[in-house]
Design a protein around this motif. Structure first.
Motif, PDB file in Angstrom:
ATOM      1  N   ALA A   1       0.828  -1.206   0.000  1.00  0.00           N
ATOM      2  CA  ALA A   1       0.000   0.000   0.000  1.00  0.00           C
ATOM      3  C   ALA A   1       0.865   1.260   0.000  1.00  0.00           C
ATOM      4  CB  ALA A   1      -0.938  -0.010   1.206  1.00  0.00           C
ATOM      5  N   TRP A   2       1.886   1.278   0.855  1.00  0.00           N
ATOM      6  CA  TRP A   2       2.768   2.433   0.908  1.00  0.00           C
ATOM      7  C   TRP A   2       3.612   2.545  -0.348  1.00  0.00           C
ATOM      8  CZ3 TRP A   2       2.144   6.502   3.630  1.00  0.00           C
ATOM      9  CH2 TRP A   2       1.530   6.433   4.880  1.00  0.00           C
ATOM     10  N   PHE A   3       3.901   1.431  -0.988  1.00  0.00           N
ATOM     11  CA  PHE A   3       4.632   1.469  -2.261  1.00  0.00           C
ATOM     12  C   PHE A   3       3.807   2.199  -3.318  1.00  0.00           C
ATOM     13  CE2 PHE A   3       5.752  -0.290  -6.399  1.00  0.00           C
ATOM     14  CZ  PHE A   3       7.133  -0.144  -6.396  1.00  0.00           C
ATOM     15  N   PHE A   4       2.513   1.912  -3.365  1.00  0.00           N
ATOM     16  CA  PHE A   4       1.635   2.609  -4.292  1.00  0.00           C
ATOM     17  C   PHE A   4       1.579   4.095  -3.962  1.00  0.00           C
ATOM     18  CE2 PHE A   4       0.298  -1.522  -5.614  1.00  0.00           C
ATOM     19  CZ  PHE A   4      -0.296  -1.362  -6.851  1.00  0.00           C
ATOM     20  N   VAL A   5       1.425   4.416  -2.689  1.00  0.00           N
ATOM     21  CA  VAL A   5       1.334   5.820  -2.287  1.00  0.00           C
ATOM     22  C   VAL A   5       2.626   6.564  -2.607  1.00  0.00           C
ATOM     23  CG1 VAL A   5       1.051   7.380  -0.315  1.00  0.00           C
ATOM     24  CG2 VAL A   5      -0.381   5.341  -0.506  1.00  0.00           C
ATOM     25  N   PHE A   6       3.768   5.903  -2.426  1.00  0.00           N
ATOM     26  CA  PHE A   6       5.059   6.532  -2.723  1.00  0.00           C
ATOM     27  C   PHE A   6       5.134   6.935  -4.191  1.00  0.00           C
ATOM     28  CE2 PHE A   6       9.482   6.463  -4.012  1.00  0.00           C
ATOM     29  CZ  PHE A   6      10.085   7.242  -3.036  1.00  0.00           C
ATOM     30  N   THR A   7       4.678   6.065  -5.087  1.00  0.00           N
ATOM     31  CA  THR A   7       4.706   6.400  -6.515  1.00  0.00           C
ATOM     32  C   THR A   7       3.752   7.532  -6.850  1.00  0.00           C
ATOM     33  OG1 THR A   7       3.006   4.753  -7.058  1.00  0.00           O
ATOM     34  CG2 THR A   7       5.295   4.024  -7.067  1.00  0.00           C
ATOM     35  N   MET A   8       2.739   7.727  -6.018  1.00  0.00           N
ATOM     36  CA  MET A   8       1.811   8.831  -6.229  1.00  0.00           C
ATOM     37  C   MET A   8       2.445  10.169  -5.858  1.00  0.00           C
ATOM     38  SD  MET A   8      -2.029   9.161  -4.641  1.00  0.00           S
ATOM     39  CE  MET A   8      -3.172  10.429  -5.203  1.00  0.00           C
ATOM     40  N   LEU A   9       3.329  10.145  -4.871  1.00  0.00           N
ATOM     41  CA  LEU A   9       3.958  11.371  -4.382  1.00  0.00           C
ATOM     42  C   LEU A   9       5.262  11.692  -5.106  1.00  0.00           C
ATOM     43  CD1 LEU A   9       3.447  10.827  -0.541  1.00  0.00           C
ATOM     44  CD2 LEU A   9       2.024  12.185  -2.089  1.00  0.00           C
ATOM     45  N   PHE A  10       5.998  10.670  -5.521  1.00  0.00           N
ATOM     46  CA  PHE A  10       7.301  10.872  -6.153  1.00  0.00           C
ATOM     47  C   PHE A  10       7.355  10.072  -7.453  1.00  0.00           C
ATOM     48  CE2 PHE A  10       7.804  11.049  -1.550  1.00  0.00           C
ATOM     49  CZ  PHE A  10       8.359  12.312  -1.384  1.00  0.00           C
ATOM     50  N   SER A  11       7.912  10.692  -8.466  1.00  0.00           N
ATOM     51  CA  SER A  11       8.074  10.007  -9.752  1.00  0.00           C
ATOM     52  C   SER A  11       9.484  10.226 -10.261  1.00  0.00           C
ATOM     53  CB  SER A  11       7.065  10.540 -10.767  1.00  0.00           C
ATOM     54  OG  SER A  11       7.329  11.905 -11.066  1.00  0.00           O
ATOM     55  N   GLY A  12       9.861   9.443 -11.249  1.00  0.00           N
ATOM     56  CA  GLY A  12      11.204   9.559 -11.799  1.00  0.00           C
ATOM     57  C   GLY A  12      11.416  10.820 -12.606  1.00  0.00           C
ATOM     58  N   GLY A  13      10.339  11.413 -13.089  1.00  0.00           N
ATOM     59  CA  GLY A  13      10.463  12.607 -13.906  1.00  0.00           C
ATOM     60  C   GLY A  13      10.245  12.310 -15.378  1.00  0.00           C
ATOM     61  N   LEU A  14      10.201  13.357 -16.158  1.00  0.00           N
ATOM     62  CA  LEU A  14       9.884  13.231 -17.579  1.00  0.00           C
ATOM     63  C   LEU A  14      10.980  12.516 -18.362  1.00  0.00           C
ATOM     64  CD1 LEU A  14       8.083  13.877 -19.996  1.00  0.00           C
ATOM     65  CD2 LEU A  14       9.201  16.123 -20.124  1.00  0.00           C
TER      66      LEU A  14
END
Length: 294
Positions: free
Chosen positions: A114-127
């Motif tokens: 669940a926290w793994f999913f939330v982490f991807t919602m808050l932080f991304s690798g960028g364009l």
């Protein structure tokens, strides 16, 4: 005292209605004007004579647009993206939310996932890293470049799993006691009880795939591969579309830059305008329940 409270309540309700009506008009009037311009003549649009009703009513702009191969091609690409993206995104969201809606003892490591999913919602690798992944996997200039990178919406997964967690546990337990498996419980019990949130997530998914334009701009190297929203975005910022078609001289007096762009914008928004009224009655209930339950 009761009379004063009742009067205050009436003022409050009247103020709410006035505010919401004003807000609705602010959203609706620009679309009505775009529609009026698309049905007006070139001279009326150039002279700025159009408000909310067409002037010198004509269908020339729509006839011109529907004859353009670029518009038809981009529309077909968007339909293909819409179909593939909707099925894949909805399927992955449901399959992700169902196990995450279980308790820790039912799914080992549930909190971590669940926290793994939330982490991807808050932080991304960028364009740039995202583009490199799409490029190295050979998705550039394919329909999958528009579908796969945004296939899983964490926001939709959270809505679904919170709604699933709020459903009565006794229903699942009785089904398991009768010998049903997880697929049976999900398809024949959970999903039929989750129509409000499913309609809400479906609306979000449809709007995303229909209106998304930036991914088409960066992942497609050739204009013939552009989806409709990317094509319309380029039409809005580019010069007069009549200049791009020197062979079409008969329609110059009847259509113009403003009328053709308005017609294309309205045609691009029309499918969502048609679908939304059918899903709107589920929208408020689905997003509220999916947000606060659990």
């Amino acid at each position: 005292m009761l009379h004063q409270v009742s009067f205050g309540r009436k003022v409050f309700v009247a103020g709410n209605y006035l505010f919401l009506i004003s807000l609705s008009l602010l959203c609706l009037l620009p679309l009505i004007q775009v529609l009026a311009i698309s049905f007006s003549s070139s001279s009326a649009a150039s002279a700025g004579q159009i408000n909310l009703l067409p002037v010198d009513f004509t269908l020339s702009s729509y006839a011109y647009i529907l004859q353009k191969k670029e518009f038809i091609a981009s529309f077909l690409i968007t339909l293909q993206r819409f179909g593939l993206g909707f099925v894949i995104s909805m399927g992955l969201a449901i399959l992700s939310a169902y196990p995450l809606s279980k308790e820790q003892h039912d799914l080992k490591g549930r909190s971590f996932y669940a926290w793994f999913f939330v982490f991807t919602m808050l932080f991304s690798g960028g364009l740039i890293p995202t583009y490199m992944v799409v490029s190295k996997t050979g998705l550039i200039d394919t329909i999958w470049a528009l579908v796969i990178p945004g296939a899983v919406s964490v926001f939709n997964v959270i809505l679904l799993l919170n709604f699933f967690r709020g459903l009565p546990k006794e229903v699942e337990e009785s089904a398991f006691m009768d010998g049903a498996g997880h697929w049976t419980v999900l398809c024949r019990m959970i999903l039929p009880m989750s129509l409000p949130v499913l309609a809400t997530v479906a609306l979000f998914t449809m709007v995303f795939h229909w209106n998304s334009w930036f991914d088409g701009l960066i992942y497609m190297n050739f204009p013939q591969n552009y989806p409709l929203s990317t094509y319309l975005q380029l039409m809005v910022i580019n010069s007069n579309p009549m200049k791009t078609d020197p062979n079409n001289l008969t329609g110059i007096m009847e259509i113009s830059e403003r009328t053709t762009r308005s017609a294309q914008i309205f045609l691009g928004a029309l499918p969502i305008l048609i679908v939304y009224p059918f899903l709107q009655r589920f929208f408020v209930k689905g997003i509220v329940l999916g947000s606060v339950k659990g």
